[in-house]
Design a protein around this motif. Sequence first.
Motif, PDB file in Angstrom:
ATOM      1  N   MET A   1       0.458   4.058  -3.101  1.00  0.00           N
ATOM      2  CA  MET A   1       0.395   2.746  -2.906  1.00  0.00           C
ATOM      3  C   MET A   1       1.768   2.266  -2.845  1.00  0.00           C
ATOM      4  O   MET A   1       2.564   1.733  -3.691  1.00  0.00           O
ATOM      5  CB  MET A   1      -0.099   2.121  -4.310  1.00  0.00           C
ATOM      6  CG  MET A   1      -1.590   2.016  -4.333  1.00  0.00           C
ATOM      7  SD  MET A   1      -2.177   0.957  -5.545  1.00  0.00           S
ATOM      8  CE  MET A   1      -3.139   2.016  -6.674  1.00  0.00           C
ATOM      9  N   LYS A  17       1.156  -6.083  -2.769  1.00  0.00           N
ATOM     10  CA  LYS A  17       1.515  -4.715  -3.233  1.00  0.00           C
ATOM     11  C   LYS A  17       1.199  -3.573  -2.618  1.00  0.00           C
ATOM     12  O   LYS A  17       1.847  -2.672  -2.194  1.00  0.00           O
ATOM     13  CB  LYS A  17       1.459  -4.752  -4.952  1.00  0.00           C
ATOM     14  CG  LYS A  17       2.023  -3.425  -5.571  1.00  0.00           C
ATOM     15  CD  LYS A  17       1.688  -3.687  -7.027  1.00  0.00           C
ATOM     16  CE  LYS A  17       2.347  -2.362  -7.711  1.00  0.00           C
ATOM     17  NZ  LYS A  17       2.102  -2.373  -9.123  1.00  0.00           N
ATOM     18  N   CYS A  18      -0.113  -3.538  -2.695  1.00  0.00           N
ATOM     19  CA  CYS A  18      -0.893  -2.402  -2.034  1.00  0.00           C
ATOM     20  C   CYS A  18      -1.214  -2.443  -0.411  1.00  0.00           C
ATOM     21  O   CYS A  18      -1.596  -1.728   0.199  1.00  0.00           O
ATOM     22  CB  CYS A  18      -1.944  -2.073  -2.856  1.00  0.00           C
ATOM     23  SG  CYS A  18      -3.216  -3.150  -2.937  1.00  0.00           S
ATOM     24  N   CYS A  37      -5.141  -2.260  -6.815  1.00  0.00           N
ATOM     25  CA  CYS A  37      -4.004  -1.900  -7.579  1.00  0.00           C
ATOM     26  C   CYS A  37      -3.716  -2.439  -8.908  1.00  0.00           C
ATOM     27  O   CYS A  37      -2.986  -2.190  -9.681  1.00  0.00           O
ATOM     28  CB  CYS A  37      -2.787  -1.987  -6.839  1.00  0.00           C
ATOM     29  SG  CYS A  37      -2.216  -3.508  -6.489  1.00  0.00           S
ATOM     30  N   ARG A  39      -2.818  -5.402  -9.747  1.00  0.00           N
ATOM     31  CA  ARG A  39      -1.645  -6.551  -9.670  1.00  0.00           C
ATOM     32  C   ARG A  39      -2.259  -7.448 -10.249  1.00  0.00           C
ATOM     33  O   ARG A  39      -3.221  -8.250  -9.764  1.00  0.00           O
ATOM     34  CB  ARG A  39      -1.034  -6.532  -8.561  1.00  0.00           C
ATOM     35  CG  ARG A  39       0.124  -7.350  -8.541  1.00  0.00           C
ATOM     36  CD  ARG A  39       0.793  -7.302  -7.140  1.00  0.00           C
ATOM     37  NE  ARG A  39       2.131  -8.101  -7.136  1.00  0.00           N
ATOM     38  CZ  ARG A  39       2.963  -8.171  -6.118  1.00  0.00           C
ATOM     39  NH1 ARG A  39       2.316  -7.911  -4.797  1.00  0.00           N
ATOM     40  NH2 ARG A  39       4.296  -8.482  -6.496  1.00  0.00           N
TER      41      ARG A  39
END
Length: 126
Positions: A1, A17-18, A37, A39
Amino acid sequence: MANTSPILSGLRLRCGKCGEGKLFSGYLKLNTECPVCKRDMTSADTADGPAFFVGFGVLILLAPFLFLLPMSPLPAVAKILSFVVLCVVLIGLCMLLLPVAKAVLLNLQLHHNAEEVTAADIKNRR
């Protein structure tokens, strides 16, 4: 990731993020966390920023038509029909761009760990 660009991920309505998880569970309803992910999305708040930027941008694009339409030599029926079409385009553009603007601003806030500034923060800075 690997970390992806928050802007490019926002344009795709994905996690910054991913780059894979969906940001929204509805039209503008944010997920509490990224489904991929995990988050946390609750720490960021875009407030009225997306609406301001989208409204301002669409207005800049369509304002010339709104000002020139009443002065055009068209018959009244054609002016009214043109105005209705212009209003539909304006609303449609706003509805289309609003989730994208919200996603980009949210990803940028999370990427840069932006938080709300309080009076105590300002006092401590001096």
